[in-house]
Design a protein around this motif. Structure first.
Motif, PDB file in Angstrom:
ATOM      1  N   TRP A   1       0.839  -1.211  -0.087  1.00 32.40           N
ATOM      2  CA  TRP A   1       0.160   0.168   0.015  1.00 32.40           C
ATOM      3  C   TRP A   1       0.874   1.137   0.052  1.00 32.40           C
ATOM      4  CZ3 TRP A   1      -0.996   4.396   2.714  1.00 32.40           C
ATOM      5  CH2 TRP A   1      -2.195   5.057   2.552  1.00 32.40           C
ATOM      6  N   PHE A   2       2.031   1.199   0.778  1.00 35.88           N
ATOM      7  CA  PHE A   2       2.821   2.410   0.940  1.00 35.88           C
ATOM      8  C   PHE A   2       3.549   2.518  -0.342  1.00 35.88           C
ATOM      9  CE2 PHE A   2       6.435   4.901   2.530  1.00 35.88           C
ATOM     10  CZ  PHE A   2       5.840   5.938   2.923  1.00 35.88           C
ATOM     11  N   ILE A   3       3.792   1.653  -0.939  1.00 40.36           N
ATOM     12  CA  ILE A   3       4.419   1.668  -2.432  1.00 40.36           C
ATOM     13  C   ILE A   3       3.696   2.385  -3.287  1.00 40.36           C
ATOM     14  CG2 ILE A   3       5.710   0.404  -4.276  1.00 40.36           C
ATOM     15  CD1 ILE A   3       6.949  -1.779  -2.092  1.00 40.36           C
ATOM     16  N   SER A   4       2.549   1.751  -3.467  1.00 42.87           N
ATOM     17  CA  SER A   4       1.448   2.256  -4.338  1.00 42.87           C
ATOM     18  C   SER A   4       1.329   4.008  -4.179  1.00 42.87           C
ATOM     19  CB  SER A   4       0.193   1.595  -4.455  1.00 42.87           C
ATOM     20  OG  SER A   4      -0.696   1.852  -3.229  1.00 42.87           O
TER      21      SER A   4
ATOM     22  N   ASP B   1      -3.994  -2.250  -6.789  1.00 44.67           N
ATOM     23  CA  ASP B   1      -4.646  -3.511  -7.420  1.00 44.67           C
ATOM     24  C   ASP B   1      -3.830  -3.797  -8.637  1.00 44.67           C
ATOM     25  OD1 ASP B   1      -5.854  -1.632  -9.049  1.00 44.67           O
ATOM     26  OD2 ASP B   1      -7.414  -2.571  -9.567  1.00 44.67           O
ATOM     27  N   GLN B   2      -3.380  -2.953  -9.389  1.00 47.14           N
ATOM     28  CA  GLN B   2      -2.385  -3.388 -10.379  1.00 47.14           C
ATOM     29  C   GLN B   2      -0.887  -3.753 -10.108  1.00 47.14           C
ATOM     30  OE1 GLN B   2      -2.294  -0.713 -13.757  1.00 47.14           O
ATOM     31  NE2 GLN B   2      -4.204  -0.108 -13.504  1.00 47.14           N
ATOM     32  N   VAL B   3      -0.673  -3.166  -8.952  1.00 49.32           N
ATOM     33  CA  VAL B   3       1.126  -3.713  -8.350  1.00 49.32           C
ATOM     34  C   VAL B   3       0.784  -5.220  -8.077  1.00 49.32           C
ATOM     35  CG1 VAL B   3       2.506  -3.378  -6.376  1.00 49.32           C
ATOM     36  CG2 VAL B   3       1.476  -1.224  -7.609  1.00 49.32           C
TER      37      VAL B   3
ATOM     38  N   VAL C   1      13.034  -7.015   2.148  1.00 52.01           N
ATOM     39  CA  VAL C   1      14.031  -6.008   1.837  1.00 52.01           C
ATOM     40  C   VAL C   1      14.771  -6.415   0.612  1.00 52.01           C
ATOM     41  CG1 VAL C   1      15.776  -4.699   2.751  1.00 52.01           C
ATOM     42  CG2 VAL C   1      13.929  -4.883   4.239  1.00 52.01           C
ATOM     43  N   ASP C   2      14.623  -5.549  -0.318  1.00 49.62           N
ATOM     44  CA  ASP C   2      15.383  -5.821  -1.862  1.00 49.62           C
ATOM     45  C   ASP C   2      14.640  -6.538  -2.812  1.00 49.62           C
ATOM     46  OD1 ASP C   2      17.672  -4.376  -0.644  1.00 49.62           O
ATOM     47  OD2 ASP C   2      18.359  -6.147  -0.059  1.00 49.62           O
ATOM     48  N   GLN C   3      13.399  -7.032  -2.320  1.00 50.12           N
ATOM     49  CA  GLN C   3      12.662  -7.471  -3.205  1.00 50.12           C
ATOM     50  C   GLN C   3      12.124  -6.767  -4.416  1.00 50.12           C
ATOM     51  OE1 GLN C   3       9.078  -9.548  -1.648  1.00 50.12           O
ATOM     52  NE2 GLN C   3       8.044  -9.783  -3.286  1.00 50.12           N
ATOM     53  N   ILE C   4      12.240  -7.393  -5.505  1.00 51.19           N
ATOM     54  CA  ILE C   4      11.992  -6.478  -6.661  1.00 51.19           C
ATOM     55  C   ILE C   4      10.375  -6.580  -7.105  1.00 51.19           C
ATOM     56  CG2 ILE C   4      12.443  -6.270  -9.244  1.00 51.19           C
ATOM     57  CD1 ILE C   4      14.787  -5.364  -7.452  1.00 51.19           C
ATOM     58  N   ILE C   5       9.932  -5.478  -7.124  1.00 51.76           N
ATOM     59  CA  ILE C   5       8.502  -5.152  -7.399  1.00 51.76           C
ATOM     60  C   ILE C   5       8.367  -4.556  -8.714  1.00 51.76           C
ATOM     61  CG2 ILE C   5       6.298  -4.008  -6.608  1.00 51.76           C
ATOM     62  CD1 ILE C   5       7.141  -6.193  -4.569  1.00 51.76           C
ATOM     63  N   LYS C   6       7.485  -5.307  -9.654  1.00 47.19           N
ATOM     64  CA  LYS C   6       7.157  -4.837 -11.068  1.00 47.19           C
ATOM     65  C   LYS C   6       6.220  -3.491 -10.721  1.00 47.19           C
ATOM     66  CE  LYS C   6       7.715  -9.217 -13.021  1.00 47.19           C
ATOM     67  NZ  LYS C   6       7.070 -10.205 -13.723  1.00 47.19           N
ATOM     68  N   LEU C   7       6.137  -2.745 -11.512  1.00 50.50           N
ATOM     69  CA  LEU C   7       5.137  -1.490 -11.509  1.00 50.50           C
ATOM     70  C   LEU C   7       4.505  -1.277 -12.664  1.00 50.50           C
ATOM     71  CD1 LEU C   7       7.360   1.158  -9.626  1.00 50.50           C
ATOM     72  CD2 LEU C   7       5.809  -0.217  -8.709  1.00 50.50           C
TER      73      LEU C   7
END
Length: 253
Positions: free
Chosen positions: A11-14, A22-24, A38-44
């Motif tokens: 939520w904070f990243i979004s 929801d798209q994240v 921590v350090d996990q790669i999140i697609k945007l």
């Protein structure tokens, strides 16, 4: 791509990056209960597909020389602009490293007070090009219920597509609850937001949800929503027509 930092949540990243939650989650095969590391790669989501209508491209600029402890997120709050806008102005990415002495361009938006239909109504300010700059993150505003004229203070704690707010004190929470008939509710009401010399037509709901910044001393567990002209829901980046109708009522249009 985004590399998860300590203390991050989906939520904070979004919110920080201005992308729909929801798209994240869909892009990364996650849900609201997923644990990230921590350090996990999140697609945007592709930023081009999320561009808000009428985005401002002609802001003036000032410059900031990076100091110890500066981050793009903290600088965006300091100067009252969305972090994606700060990154774009400087050709940076979400995980770009800032260096001491680095000179950054800071977009500046000077929003003039607009005429209103009457003294009782508010300015109809577009969220993307006007309202979000008038009411930056971390600042306090007075909210006036358009129908009862009762007022309370809130701080804008979060929110990229609309304002996520918290009542400033427990007294403010009491007044807010009274306006909604003595109970917390998702129902929307036309309101006026008084901030930085502006009187803005808006729409508010009164249901505490998700995270909070103030803590428990205001007797409000979470934050609530205030929408402005053309603002959108965070969960799906869609315009909420009920909020938009209430906004136009507050503007007298």
């Amino acid at each position: 791509m985004y590399s998860v930092l300590r203390g991050d949540s989906l939520w904070f990243i979004s919110q920080r990056l201005g992308v729909p939650l929801d798209q994240v989650m869909i892009l990364n095969g996650l849900n609201e209960k997923s644990i990230i590391y921590v350090d996990q790669i999140i697609k945007l989501p592709n930023a081009n597909s999320l561009s808000a209508p009428n985005s401002v491209k002609d802001a003036t600029q000032i410059f900031h020389k990076v100091q110890n402890g500066d981050t793009a997120w903290l600088l965006s709050i300091k100067y009252g602009i969305p972090m994606p806008e700060l990154l774009e102005a400087n050709g940076l990415k979400e995980n770009s490293i800032l260096f001491l002495g680095q000179e950054l361009k800071i977009p500046v938006h000077n929003i003039l007070v607009k005429p209103t239909v009457s003294a009782e109504h508010g300015e109809l300010l577009d969220w993307w090009t006007e309202a979000q700059y008038v009411w930056p993150l971390g600042s306090v505003a007075t909210v006036v219920d358009f129908q009862t004229k009762k007022s309370w203070q809130v701080t804008r704690s979060y929110g990229a597509a609309h304002a996520d707010v918290e009542p400033l004190t427990a007294k403010d929470a009491v007044i807010m609850k009274e306006v909604w008939g003595g109970k917390w509710s998702w129902s929307v009401r036309p309101v006026l937001v008084l901030v930085n010399g502006h009187r803005i037509a808006a729409s508010a709901s009164a249901m505490p949800h998700s995270i909070e910044k103030i803590g428990t001393e205001n007797n409000f567990s979470g934050h609530s929503d205030i929408h402005f002209l053309n603002s959108r829901q965070h969960k799906d980046f869609q315009v909420n027509e009920n909020h938009q109708r209430a906004i136009h009522e507050a503007a007298g249009i």
